[in-house]
Design an enzyme around this catalytic site. Structure first.
Site, PDB file in Angstrom:
ATOM      1  N   PRO A   1       0.431  -0.987  -0.014  1.00 34.69           N
ATOM      2  CA  PRO A   1      -0.014  -0.238  -0.095  1.00 34.69           C
ATOM      3  C   PRO A   1       0.557   1.249   0.229  1.00 34.69           C
ATOM      4  O   PRO A   1       1.999   1.570   0.626  1.00 34.69           O
ATOM      5  CB  PRO A   1      -0.460   0.033   1.045  1.00 34.69           C
ATOM      6  CG  PRO A   1      -0.539  -1.349   1.306  1.00 34.69           C
ATOM      7  CD  PRO A   1       0.547  -2.269   1.208  1.00 34.69           C
ATOM      8  N   GLU A   2       0.617   2.110  -0.791  1.00 40.42           N
ATOM      9  CA  GLU A   2       1.400   3.640  -1.272  1.00 40.42           C
ATOM     10  C   GLU A   2       0.386   4.946  -0.310  1.00 40.42           C
ATOM     11  O   GLU A   2      -0.619   4.334  -0.061  1.00 40.42           O
ATOM     12  CB  GLU A   2       2.313   3.713  -2.433  1.00 40.42           C
ATOM     13  CG  GLU A   2       2.309   2.740  -3.105  1.00 40.42           C
ATOM     14  CD  GLU A   2       4.121   3.638  -3.447  1.00 40.42           C
ATOM     15  OE1 GLU A   2       4.097   4.511  -3.060  1.00 40.42           O
ATOM     16  OE2 GLU A   2       4.280   2.813  -4.649  1.00 40.42           O
TER      17      GLU A   2
END
Ligand code: ZN
Length: 296
Positions: free
Chosen positions: A2-3
């Site tokens: 996840p960014e």
């Protein structure tokens, strides 16, 4: 992984769905995700039971829920973590690790993580800003991010500009993908030293990083509401359009030159060799005297 935009989507979703709820019970189904909490799984659960959730905050890719006693529940999604708001009667996810039951009996919070690099801990006195993450810089989407200070700091260092974009002490949340996209848009090679860039170039690069992240946030933002009971940190992750990342051998969308990939900090960098020329090497004499050290 996840960014930042995905983490922001999770934060906004938690804010919408669990604010004001009291944690009634905590089930730790695997000890690893709470390993950073020195009280151990039982102490972790005990520290949270009965506490009301006052807000949902974020610094870079860390999330925290300030509690009514001044402590905070601090979380990081790691490589594969998800924080879900689920109906209590929904079947357990295969990799469910921690469950927070709420006094709002229509919902519960679940921490799901296959690889378990992420985790949760209780941060003593961490409601405002957990001391564990106080060293992490703000991200470009943070209203209090100081653009000009960032420009000054990048230009003071000889270090490669991509390395600086990924330095969490300088700016947080710009992952490898966003760094490559922003560099491509700004037509800057990631190995160029910060000190060789103009203030205008660094300002533009930062602007591009922000735009790319906002675009991703826009896509992810719709996903959270649509899914609601199945929210996760990866919504919208792969369906946004990428101009650089993952496009090795495909034509640059600006000039048609095949995009290239090189190794960088144990990952890959994707760039256009024409739009983003490599930094000039120091000049090497055509003929070095025998036995002379080779200049680097
Ligand atoms: Zn190009």
């Amino acid at each position: 992984m996840p960014e930042l935009p995905e983490v922001e989507v999770v934060r906004a979703g938690l804010e919408r769905h669990v604010l004001g709820s009291t944690i009634t019970r905590v089930d730790v189904l695997h000890p690893r995700p709470v390993r950073r909490d020195l009280r151990g799984p039982a102490g972790f659960a005990e520290a949270l039971a009965g506490r009301r959730i006052e807000a949902a905050r974020r610094r870079g890719k860390y999330l925290w829920l300030p509690l009514d006693n001044g402590d905070a529940l601090l979380g990081h999604l790691g490589m594969s973590g998800q924080l879900l708001v689920q109906r209590p009667d929904a079947p357990d996810e295969r990799h469910l690790r921690v469950r927070l039951a709420l006094d709002d009996t229509a919902k519960e919070v679940r921490f799901v993580d296959q690889r378990m690099f992420g985790g949760l801990s209780v941060s003593a006195g961490g409601a405002e800003l957990p001391p564990e993450i106080a060293h992490i810089a703000r991200d470009p989407l943070d209203p209090e991010f100081d653009d000009e200070e960032f420009v000054r700091r990048v230009r003071r260092r000889a270090s490669a500009v991509k390395r600086q974009l990924l330095d969490q002490n300088l700016v947080s949340g710009v992952g490898n993908i966003y760094a490559d996209e922003a560099l491509w848009r700004a037509r800057i090679h990631g190995e160029r030293p910060g000190e060789r860039l103009t203030a205008k170039q660094v300002r533009e690069l930062l602007g591009h990083a922000r735009e790319v992240m906002l675009a991703a946030l826009g896509e992810g933002g719709t996903s959270f509401d649509a899914l609601y009971v199945n929210v996760n940190g990866e919504s919208g992750y792969f369906d946004r359009s990428l101009h650089a990342y993952g496009r090795e051998g495909e034509p640059c969308e600006r000039c048609g030159t095949p995009m290239r990939r090189i190794g960088f900090m144990n990952r890959s960098s994707y760039f256009c060799p024409v739009c983003q020329p490599a930094p000039r090497r120091r000049r090497v004499p055509a003929v070095a005297p025998a036995g002379a050290p080779v200049p680097d």
